[in-house]
Structure formats: C-alpha cells, structure tokens
Design a protein around this motif. Structure first.
Motif, PDB file in Angstrom:
ATOM      1  N   ASN A  68      29.459  34.559  47.468  1.00 56.52           N
ATOM      2  CA  ASN A  68      28.084  35.014  47.306  1.00 56.52           C
ATOM      3  C   ASN A  68      27.593  34.825  45.876  1.00 56.52           C
ATOM      4  N   SER A  69      28.492  34.931  44.929  1.00 57.66           N
ATOM      5  CA  SER A  69      28.110  34.827  43.525  1.00 57.66           C
ATOM      6  C   SER A  69      29.251  34.198  42.750  1.00 57.66           C
ATOM      7  N   ARG A  70      29.014  33.974  41.460  1.00 57.94           N
ATOM      8  CA  ARG A  70      30.025  33.379  40.591  1.00 57.94           C
ATOM      9  C   ARG A  70      31.333  34.152  40.623  1.00 57.94           C
ATOM     10  N   PHE A  71      31.266  35.466  40.762  1.00 59.67           N
ATOM     11  CA  PHE A  71      32.467  36.293  40.720  1.00 59.67           C
ATOM     12  C   PHE A  71      33.414  36.004  41.881  1.00 59.67           C
ATOM     13  N   ASP A  72      32.889  35.410  42.962  1.00 63.61           N
ATOM     14  CA  ASP A  72      33.725  35.071  44.111  1.00 63.61           C
ATOM     15  C   ASP A  72      34.406  33.714  43.959  1.00 63.61           C
ATOM     16  N   LEU A  73      34.009  32.945  42.929  1.00 63.55           N
ATOM     17  CA  LEU A  73      34.581  31.620  42.728  1.00 63.55           C
ATOM     18  C   LEU A  73      35.229  31.489  41.356  1.00 63.55           C
ATOM     19  N   ILE A  74      34.513  31.912  40.315  1.00 64.42           N
ATOM     20  CA  ILE A  74      35.086  31.868  38.964  1.00 64.42           C
ATOM     21  C   ILE A  74      34.825  33.209  38.268  1.00 64.42           C
ATOM     22  N   PRO A  75      35.598  34.229  38.612  1.00 63.07           N
ATOM     23  CA  PRO A  75      35.393  35.549  37.993  1.00 63.07           C
ATOM     24  C   PRO A  75      35.627  35.494  36.493  1.00 63.07           C
ATOM     25  N   GLN A  76      34.834  36.272  35.773  1.00 61.09           N
ATOM     26  CA  GLN A  76      34.940  36.331  34.321  1.00 61.09           C
ATOM     27  C   GLN A  76      35.887  37.452  33.933  1.00 61.09           C
ATOM     28  N   HIS A  77      36.667  37.237  32.893  1.00 62.88           N
ATOM     29  CA  HIS A  77      37.553  38.285  32.398  1.00 62.88           C
ATOM     30  C   HIS A  77      36.723  39.462  31.890  1.00 62.88           C
ATOM     31  N   ASP A  78      37.270  40.658  32.019  1.00 64.99           N
ATOM     32  CA  ASP A  78      36.529  41.852  31.615  1.00 64.99           C
ATOM     33  C   ASP A  78      36.105  41.786  30.158  1.00 64.99           C
ATOM     34  N   TRP A  79      37.006  41.311  29.301  1.00 61.75           N
ATOM     35  CA  TRP A  79      36.677  41.299  27.873  1.00 61.75           C
ATOM     36  C   TRP A  79      35.498  40.375  27.581  1.00 61.75           C
ATOM     37  N   SER A  80      35.442  39.207  28.256  1.00 62.92           N
ATOM     38  CA  SER A  80      34.346  38.272  27.993  1.00 62.92           C
ATOM     39  C   SER A  80      33.059  38.746  28.645  1.00 62.92           C
ATOM     40  N   THR A 134      44.411  35.270  26.972  1.00 59.77           N
ATOM     41  CA  THR A 134      43.848  34.562  28.113  1.00 59.77           C
ATOM     42  C   THR A 134      43.342  33.167  27.752  1.00 59.77           C
ATOM     43  N   ARG A 135      42.884  32.976  26.535  1.00 59.27           N
ATOM     44  CA  ARG A 135      42.457  31.682  26.007  1.00 59.27           C
ATOM     45  C   ARG A 135      41.251  31.079  26.731  1.00 59.27           C
ATOM     46  N   ALA A 136      40.555  31.864  27.506  1.00 57.45           N
ATOM     47  CA  ALA A 136      39.392  31.332  28.216  1.00 57.45           C
ATOM     48  C   ALA A 136      38.490  32.473  28.682  1.00 57.45           C
ATOM     49  N   LEU A 137      37.241  32.138  28.975  1.00 60.35           N
ATOM     50  CA  LEU A 137      36.275  33.139  29.425  1.00 60.35           C
ATOM     51  C   LEU A 137      36.482  33.529  30.882  1.00 60.35           C
ATOM     52  N   TYR A 138      36.895  32.552  31.699  1.00 59.23           N
ATOM     53  CA  TYR A 138      36.964  32.777  33.143  1.00 59.23           C
ATOM     54  C   TYR A 138      38.382  32.621  33.669  1.00 59.23           C
ATOM     55  N   SER A 139      38.599  33.158  34.835  1.00 65.07           N
ATOM     56  CA  SER A 139      39.875  33.005  35.525  1.00 65.07           C
ATOM     57  C   SER A 139      39.741  31.943  36.622  1.00 65.07           C
ATOM     58  N   ALA A 140      40.776  31.107  36.747  1.00 62.73           N
ATOM     59  CA  ALA A 140      40.790  30.082  37.794  1.00 62.73           C
ATOM     60  C   ALA A 140      41.561  30.535  39.028  1.00 62.73           C
ATOM     61  N   GLU A 141      41.928  31.799  39.059  1.00 58.20           N
ATOM     62  CA  GLU A 141      42.751  32.292  40.158  1.00 58.20           C
ATOM     63  C   GLU A 141      42.061  32.155  41.507  1.00 58.20           C
ATOM     64  N   ARG A 142      40.759  32.423  41.536  1.00 61.71           N
ATOM     65  CA  ARG A 142      40.034  32.346  42.812  1.00 61.71           C
ATOM     66  C   ARG A 142      39.924  30.906  43.292  1.00 61.71           C
ATOM     67  N   LEU A 143      39.701  29.967  42.377  1.00 63.89           N
ATOM     68  CA  LEU A 143      39.679  28.550  42.741  1.00 63.89           C
ATOM     69  C   LEU A 143      41.022  28.137  43.346  1.00 63.89           C
ATOM     70  N   GLU A 144      42.101  28.583  42.707  1.00 59.18           N
ATOM     71  CA  GLU A 144      43.441  28.243  43.177  1.00 59.18           C
ATOM     72  C   GLU A 144      43.725  28.891  44.530  1.00 59.18           C
ATOM     73  N   GLU A 145      43.327  30.148  44.660  1.00 66.36           N
ATOM     74  CA  GLU A 145      43.550  30.864  45.918  1.00 66.36           C
ATOM     75  C   GLU A 145      42.863  30.155  47.082  1.00 66.36           C
ATOM     76  N   LYS A 146      41.647  29.692  46.868  1.00 65.69           N
ATOM     77  CA  LYS A 146      40.926  29.006  47.936  1.00 65.69           C
ATOM     78  C   LYS A 146      41.567  27.657  48.263  1.00 65.69           C
TER      79      LYS A 146
END
Length: 521
Positions: A68-80, A134-146
C-alpha cells in the motif's frame, strides 16, 4: 529475430516497468524473448521475468500484493525516519536563523512528533551509532522477503531458456559484475572484452543476493555480500544495460527505463505534485520536480536548498548515464532495432510509493508500451500526448482525493456535537450548509467531480484514435468513474469510500452535473 528486454534502474519507479511488461505480455512479445537484462530495481524485475511463462502476472503480484505504501516495500529505519524532519527543518532554516527553524519545527510538529525530535536531539550519539551500523536509510528486508516467496518461482529463472543478466558494481574494485544464469552460454569474457567480471548464479539464494546487490543504491540500501565480495547498485556503470542484450545476440530490444528524459519538454512534467504531506520523509530522494526542464531560480533567494541541488544533480547524472547507454549501444550495433519505452512523467519519487500512485504509474507504463509498439505511426504523437494528459490528470485527482481524505480523517479524529461522518453527505444533503462552513471543505468534492469530467474525454479520445481496446489498461472506465486507490490505513481512515459516487453525487447549489455510468462506444 531474437528479442531482448532491458530494464533500467530507478527505485520504486520500477512499478512503471511492471505496467509496460504487462502490455508486452498481452501482445505475446514477452513469451518469445531470448534474454532479459536489468540494473538496480530492473534487476529484481528481470529475475522475475526470467522465470518465463506467467512472469508478467508474478511481477504484478510482486508489486501489488500487500503493498500500500513505501513501508510495505522499502521500510525506513527508525533512526532515519526520525532524523529526516530534523535535518529538513535545519536545512530550511539555513537561510534565516536557527531560532526561526526551531520555531517552525515546534509549530509544525504534533506532541508525539516533538517528543521524538527531543529524544533524537538528546540522543545523537545513539542515533549516529545506528547510522554506522546500518549504513543506509532503508531496509531491503521486505524486497528480499517478497523475492523468497515461493509464488515468484525464482528457481525457474536459474535454468530458464531466457538468458538472464544482472549488473552490479564491486565496491572493493569498482569493476562491473554481470551475474548470469545457465542460459548465458555465450563466451561472456570475449563478449565483454574483459570489461566485466562474470559470475554464475547456480542457486536461488545467490540469484536473490545478486538482484539485491544490483539494487543496493548507495546511502539508500546497504551493500550486499556475494561470495565474499561486497556489491552496490550497478547504475554507476550502467543504468540501462542495453549492451548486455546485444551481447546475448538480441536483434530486437525493448529498453524500459524508469526515468523520463531530461531533454523532453517541461509540459510533460507534473507541476507541484510533490506535496509535503505525502512525500518521502527521506532527504535523499529523486522527486517529481527533479526531472524535466527546470526553469526555477537556482540562485540565492530562489528558495532552493542544498538538498534540492543534490537531488537535481543526481537526476542529471542518471539521465546522462542512461542516455549514454542507449546512444552508445545503438551506434556500435546498427543492426539492432531498439525501442525505448520510457515514462513521460515522474509520478512519484524513487523512494516513495502509495498504492494509488503505483497503479497510476503502472498504467502509464502500459500506455507507453502501446505508444511505442503498436500506436499507428501518424497518430503516435497524439497517443503520447494523451498518455501524458491522462497520467498527469489522474495524479491531480489522486492529490485532491488525498486532501479530502486527510480532512475527513481529521474530522473523524475530532468529533463534535451533531457531527455526522462525511460519507453521509451523499445521503444527507441537509448537511451541505453546515459542511461548507465546517471543518471539511466539500468544495474539494466539486473539484474532484470536475476533474473526473475533464479526464473522461481524453480517455475516450485515446481509445478512438488508437483503434484498439489495448490502448488502455483493463477497466479503464475506473479512471473517471471511481476513486483512485488510497492507502486507507496510513491515511487513518476507517470509513469506506462509496464505491462509485460520480454517477449520483449531487452537490446541489455547487451546480455539478451527473456523469452517467456508461460504457464508451
């Protein structure tokens, strides 16, 4: 004639490619391809395309299911997520005083947000420790999971008859690396003239890592380790890897970039569509106004800050690389027929996503594929113009609906005596005077209604001049008869929207007319 598909990079703008490939599937072009090459998000899409029969449906499922939104595909780390509004306020206040910047932050922040800001400021050491980790703004976990979902059938891509090539950049050596499947039986070292390092993907695990490595945009995603080496996005070397398809022996190549060309007319751009309330919270994002002809004042006092300059520069660099990829491949190989299916408009930023904007961009991809593949020659320019017109108008409608939903949600969160849910205005016309002077501006409904009425002639004209029902996506009537899609959960809206209000909504003294629910001739 061997057919090749080339998919360029562009973050979440890869939804455009899903729409274009859906059209190529319907035209029976996709089932006959000999190879598919991809960089960045194009690599993820390419891996799914290489699975063969039914790949277009799997690709659409990858993009649409539970997204539905970016958070479902490329969630952002809390700190960023927390630090972005702080940095944005600091940047915005750089032209004035730090005090005014802090005052602005306080005025525009809710109690919870302000508490988060205070917490972030008081705990900078911890925040920057997270940055280093983390070395990045976003997590790729959701991309990998899909990608790991069995429904994607990626095992089929390993020994597919379709040659697969994914391109990444070795972070240590700077060399371009081509990850390939067993169907790439060409002498790769000879074809690449030693310019690339070639690595076989012999397992699903390695294929997934290779695709994620190609999509590891620096700063956005962390580097990915494959066989002891670390990789980042392939775009610094090639944004649209046409040469890979030529090396595979393709004579007919369909190249699908994610970005429009900077050289195109500024009339195709969506003016001021990037609104603060739905834009990405990240400071590092190529946005809708970063592409296209830009005549804004870049001097002192022009309202453009360091982030705007950085994003615009990134857009120029990407455009230069992509243009070079396409021109160089064509000049070196005159025998190759190259069709470029590129977007005319940037519907959303490359790190932003909303289910409604995703659908609009996918539909743009579908229409652009028709424009370049099947539009009658003498009418191609008009079809292109209509694609731009329909897409830009739908984004404007989406934005108006978004504003209405936001007001609607705010009114629901703050009920008052005698308040009725907004959806009842369709049935309780007696509320119109109260609503006109109340917290929800029903004038937006009038605007949306008129926008729908203005959109319809362009949709029907495209259908008429193209002389093909495939000139428009399936259920194209929804464009002017129904609401655009919205992420109702993130919009904080629990009240369902009426399914199709445009054929019965009467705003009385607003003077609107009824749009009949009728099928076009």
């Amino acid at each position: 004639m061997p057919i090749g598909i080339v998919l360029g990079g562009g973050g979440t703008l890869g939804d455009f490619q899903a729409g274009a490939l859906k059209y190529l599937q319907e035209k029976d072009i996709l089932p006959d391809i000999a190879c598919v090459c991809g960089t960045s998000i194009g690599a993820i899409n390419a891996a799914i395309v290489a699975t063969g029969e039914g790949c277009a449906a799997r690709l659409e499922k990858y993009w649409v299911t539970d997204v539905n939104s970016r958070f479902d595909l490329i969630p952002q780390h809390d700190w960023s997520e927390d630090i972005a509004p702080i940095l944005r306020t600091i940047v915005d206040g750089s032209a004035g005083s730090w005090i005014s910047a802090a005052a602005k932050l306080i005025r525009t922040s809710g109690e919870e947000t302000l508490a988060d800001v205070r917490s972030g400021i008081c705990d900078l050491e911890k925040m920057f420790a997270c940055v280093r980790k983390t070395r990045a703004l976003y997590s790729a976990e959701r991309l990998e999971e899909k990608m790991r979902d069995d429904a994607q059938g990626l095992e089929a891509a390993l020994k597919s008859k379709i040659a697969l090539r994914l391109y990444a950049t070795n972070l240590g050596t700077g060399a371009q690396t081509c990850f390939y499947n067993t169907s790439c039986d060409t002498d790769l070292d000879k074809a690449n003239k030693g310019e690339k390092v070639n690595t076989l993907c012999e397992s699903k695990e390695k294929l997934i890592k290779a695709a994620l490595a190609s999509a590891a945009v620096p700063v956005v995603f962390p580097p990915v380790e494959v066989d002891g080496n670390w990789y980042i996005d392939g775009s610094p070397r090639e944004v649209v890897p046409v040469q890979g398809a030529i090396d595979c022996g393709a004579d007919m190549i369909y190249a699908i970039p994610c970005f429009p060309s900077l050289a195109q007319s500024g009339e195709d751009r969506i003016a001021d569509s990037q609104a603060e309330d739905w834009s990405t919270s990240s400071l590092f994002d190529i946005r809708t106004d970063d592409f296209g002809t830009d005549e804004k004042n870049w001097g002192i006092g022009g309202g453009r800050d360091v982030v705007d300059i950085a994003n615009r520069t990134a857009a120029i660099v990407l455009d230069q690389i992509a243009s070079g990829d396409l021109k160089t491949a064509s000049k070196r190989n005159p025998r190759v027929q190259l069709k470029v299916i590129a977007p005319l408009l940037l519907v959303h930023g490359m790190a932003e996503l909303n289910i409604g904007l995703l659908k609009i961009n996918m539909d743009q991809g579908y229409m652009r594929a028709f424009d370049e593949v099947d539009a009658p020659g003498e009418r191609r320019d008009r079809c292109r113009q209509l694609t731009s017109e329909i897409t830009s108008r739908r984004v404007a409608i989406w934005k108006s609906e978004h504003d209405l939903i936001k007001q609607w949600a705010e009114a629901e969160d703050s009920p008052s005596e005698g308040f009725f849910p907004l959806h009842q205005i369709y049935m309780l016309s007696i509320l119109r005077d109260w609503l006109d002077g109340g917290r929800v501006n029903t004038g937006i409904l009038h605007i949306i209604r008129q926008q729908k009425r203005d959109l319809k002639p362009f949709v029907l004209e495209r259908l008429k001049i193209a002389e093909s029902p495939q000139a428009l996506p399936y259920n194209y009537e929804d464009m002017y008869l129904k609401w655009e899609l919205h992420d109702l959960h993130s919009e904080m809206l629990d009240i369902p929207l009426p399914c199709s209000p445009w054929d019965r909504l009467d705003l009385c003294r607003k003077g609107t007319e009824v749009i009949p629910e009728e099928a076009p001739p």
